[in-house]
Design an enzyme around this catalytic site. Sequence first.
Site, PDB file in Angstrom:
ATOM      1  N   GLU A 159       0.848  -1.204   0.000  1.00 53.08           N
ATOM      2  CA  GLU A 159       0.000   0.000   0.000  1.00 53.08           C
ATOM      3  C   GLU A 159       0.877   1.246   0.000  1.00 53.08           C
ATOM      4  O   GLU A 159       1.945   1.251   0.626  1.00 53.08           O
ATOM      5  CB  GLU A 159      -0.836   0.025   1.289  1.00 53.08           C
ATOM      6  CG  GLU A 159      -2.158  -0.697   1.198  1.00 53.08           C
ATOM      7  CD  GLU A 159      -3.287   0.224   0.739  1.00 53.08           C
ATOM      8  OE1 GLU A 159      -3.019   1.198   0.010  1.00 53.08           O
ATOM      9  OE2 GLU A 159      -4.434  -0.036   1.129  1.00 53.08           O
ATOM     10  N   ASP A 160       0.405   2.303  -0.625  1.00 53.18           N
ATOM     11  CA  ASP A 160       1.104   3.587  -0.545  1.00 53.18           C
ATOM     12  C   ASP A 160       0.842   4.258   0.800  1.00 53.18           C
ATOM     13  O   ASP A 160       1.740   4.709   1.478  1.00 53.18           O
ATOM     14  CB  ASP A 160       0.685   4.515  -1.700  1.00 53.18           C
ATOM     15  CG  ASP A 160      -0.834   4.605  -1.862  1.00 53.18           C
ATOM     16  OD1 ASP A 160      -1.567   3.843  -1.197  1.00 53.18           O
ATOM     17  OD2 ASP A 160      -1.295   5.440  -2.667  1.00 53.18           O
ATOM     18  N   ASP A 175      -4.997   5.495   5.486  1.00 56.35           N
ATOM     19  CA  ASP A 175      -5.583   6.691   6.085  1.00 56.35           C
ATOM     20  C   ASP A 175      -6.647   6.245   7.103  1.00 56.35           C
ATOM     21  O   ASP A 175      -6.331   6.014   8.267  1.00 56.35           O
ATOM     22  CB  ASP A 175      -6.159   7.534   4.934  1.00 56.35           C
ATOM     23  CG  ASP A 175      -6.785   8.831   5.389  1.00 56.35           C
ATOM     24  OD1 ASP A 175      -6.526   9.249   6.512  1.00 56.35           O
ATOM     25  OD2 ASP A 175      -7.534   9.443   4.606  1.00 56.35           O
ATOM     26  N   LYS A 229      -1.385   7.152   8.546  1.00 54.77           N
ATOM     27  CA  LYS A 229      -1.835   8.314   9.326  1.00 54.77           C
ATOM     28  C   LYS A 229      -2.526   7.768  10.577  1.00 54.77           C
ATOM     29  O   LYS A 229      -3.744   7.525  10.560  1.00 54.77           O
ATOM     30  CB  LYS A 229      -2.834   9.136   8.511  1.00 54.77           C
ATOM     31  CG  LYS A 229      -2.265   9.792   7.262  1.00 54.77           C
ATOM     32  CD  LYS A 229      -3.376  10.589   6.560  1.00 54.77           C
ATOM     33  CE  LYS A 229      -2.946  11.149   5.234  1.00 54.77           C
ATOM     34  NZ  LYS A 229      -4.083  11.704   4.476  1.00 54.77           N
ATOM     35  N   PHE A 243      -3.207  15.876   3.997  1.00 53.47           N
ATOM     36  CA  PHE A 243      -3.160  15.365   2.629  1.00 53.47           C
ATOM     37  C   PHE A 243      -1.739  15.479   2.066  1.00 53.47           C
ATOM     38  O   PHE A 243      -1.112  16.535   2.145  1.00 53.47           O
ATOM     39  CB  PHE A 243      -4.140  16.162   1.767  1.00 53.47           C
ATOM     40  CG  PHE A 243      -4.279  15.641   0.376  1.00 53.47           C
ATOM     41  CD1 PHE A 243      -4.962  14.453   0.119  1.00 53.47           C
ATOM     42  CD2 PHE A 243      -3.723  16.329  -0.700  1.00 53.47           C
ATOM     43  CE1 PHE A 243      -5.086  13.972  -1.157  1.00 53.47           C
ATOM     44  CE2 PHE A 243      -3.848  15.852  -1.989  1.00 53.47           C
ATOM     45  CZ  PHE A 243      -4.528  14.668  -2.227  1.00 53.47           C
ATOM     46  N   ASP A 275      -1.239  11.012  -5.615  1.00 55.28           N
ATOM     47  CA  ASP A 275      -1.677  12.042  -6.569  1.00 55.28           C
ATOM     48  C   ASP A 275      -2.476  13.165  -5.927  1.00 55.28           C
ATOM     49  O   ASP A 275      -2.969  13.046  -4.806  1.00 55.28           O
ATOM     50  CB  ASP A 275      -2.578  11.407  -7.634  1.00 55.28           C
ATOM     51  CG  ASP A 275      -3.946  11.030  -7.060  1.00 55.28           C
ATOM     52  OD1 ASP A 275      -3.982  10.325  -6.041  1.00 55.28           O
ATOM     53  OD2 ASP A 275      -4.969  11.466  -7.618  1.00 55.28           O
ATOM     54  N   ARG A 286       2.191  12.415  -9.185  1.00 52.81           N
ATOM     55  CA  ARG A 286       2.684  11.111  -8.715  1.00 52.81           C
ATOM     56  C   ARG A 286       4.187  10.992  -8.975  1.00 52.81           C
ATOM     57  O   ARG A 286       4.871  10.220  -8.313  1.00 52.81           O
ATOM     58  CB  ARG A 286       1.970   9.972  -9.452  1.00 52.81           C
ATOM     59  CG  ARG A 286       0.480   9.872  -9.158  1.00 52.81           C
ATOM     60  CD  ARG A 286      -0.085   8.605  -9.781  1.00 52.81           C
ATOM     61  NE  ARG A 286      -1.534   8.594  -9.833  1.00 52.81           N
ATOM     62  CZ  ARG A 286      -2.340   8.224  -8.840  1.00 52.81           C
ATOM     63  NH1 ARG A 286      -1.833   7.831  -7.706  1.00 52.81           N
ATOM     64  NH2 ARG A 286      -3.649   8.231  -8.992  1.00 52.81           N
TER      65      ARG A 286
HETATM   66  P1  5GP Z   1      -8.163   4.675   3.369  1.00 53.79           P
HETATM   67  O1  5GP Z   1      -9.061   3.680   2.699  1.00 53.79           O
HETATM   68  O2  5GP Z   1      -7.178   4.064   4.324  1.00 53.79           O
HETATM   69  O3  5GP Z   1      -8.964   5.783   4.027  1.00 53.79           O
HETATM   70  O4  5GP Z   1      -7.358   5.422   2.252  1.00 53.79           O
HETATM   71  C1  5GP Z   1      -6.467   4.736   1.446  1.00 53.79           C
HETATM   72  C2  5GP Z   1      -6.342   5.326   0.070  1.00 53.79           C
HETATM   73  O5  5GP Z   1      -6.758   6.706   0.029  1.00 53.79           O
HETATM   74  C3  5GP Z   1      -4.890   5.327  -0.358  1.00 53.79           C
HETATM   75  O6  5GP Z   1      -4.547   4.132  -1.012  1.00 53.79           O
HETATM   76  C4  5GP Z   1      -4.830   6.546  -1.259  1.00 53.79           C
HETATM   77  O7  5GP Z   1      -5.234   6.198  -2.568  1.00 53.79           O
HETATM   78  C5  5GP Z   1      -5.854   7.489  -0.689  1.00 53.79           C
HETATM   79  N1  5GP Z   1      -5.226   8.456   0.244  1.00 53.79           N
HETATM   80  C6  5GP Z   1      -5.305   8.479   1.593  1.00 53.79           C
HETATM   81  N2  5GP Z   1      -4.646   9.530   2.123  1.00 53.79           N
HETATM   82  C7  5GP Z   1      -4.119  10.184   1.061  1.00 53.79           C
HETATM   83  C8  5GP Z   1      -3.294  11.371   0.956  1.00 53.79           C
HETATM   84  O8  5GP Z   1      -2.919  12.049   1.918  1.00 53.79           O
HETATM   85  N3  5GP Z   1      -2.934  11.718  -0.315  1.00 53.79           N
HETATM   86  C9  5GP Z   1      -3.330  11.036  -1.417  1.00 53.79           C
HETATM   87  N4  5GP Z   1      -2.906  11.488  -2.598  1.00 53.79           N
HETATM   88  N5  5GP Z   1      -4.104   9.922  -1.361  1.00 53.79           N
HETATM   89  C10 5GP Z   1      -4.484   9.511  -0.127  1.00 53.79           C
END
Ligand code: 5GP
Length: 183
Positions: A107-108, A111, A139, A160, A167, A173
């Site tokens: 995973e990148d 959140d 986070k 963010f 992105d 990216r």
């Molecule tokens: P989650 O499902 O954990 O809330 O969010 C995961 C996905 O949301 C990540 O794989 C990414 O695509 C997007 N995401 C979450 N936080 C960020 C952020 O700070 N910047 C960006 N560009 N994408 C985010």
Amino acid sequence: MNKKADKLIINGDTFIPLLTEEQIQKRVKELGEQISNDYKGKVPVFIGVLNGAFIFMSDLIKNVDLECEIDFFKLSSYGDSKISSGKVKLLKELNCDVNGRDIIIVEDIVDTGLSLKYIEELFSKHTPESMKVVSLLVKPESLKYDVKIDYIGFRIPSQFVIGYGLDYQQKYRNLSSIYVLSE
Ligand code: 5GP
């Protein structure tokens, strides 16, 4: 676009440096070494979550001293917004058979943990030998779901971020470092 700029101004929003290219590369090398030790004698399958994880995954596996395979799947997430839509959809399926395999989800960023929860449920329908998760960024203050992340690159504030695969409206990216939205 100045890829080494001290700040980026995008649609009136200011982004400032959070993690340099050097800090990221050093940590990715450490993660690669840790995974190489933990998976000695195994042939894991690295499964990247598109689009955000493609750069991290590429650098990570170059730092892994193991025979390994790769695959990707794609989830919808933020769309073009800076906040989560609260919904996840599978946009591209896996091609490989994960049954009996040691899989490492790449995973990148985690959140809220919603995407990872969705991934855990997706893989609960299969029978991999083992499943671990590596995320470059987490986070911690945003986590809303009970998810297990085995390898974490950096814990960051709930703001963010863009760059290094992440992105803003599908762009930026290709920055080698990570910038955070300054509030
Ligand atoms: P989650 O499902 O954990 O809330 O969010 C995961 C996905 O949301 C990540 O794989 C990414 O695509 C997007 N995401 C979450 N936080 C960020 C952020 O700070 N910047 C960006 N560009 N994408 C985010």
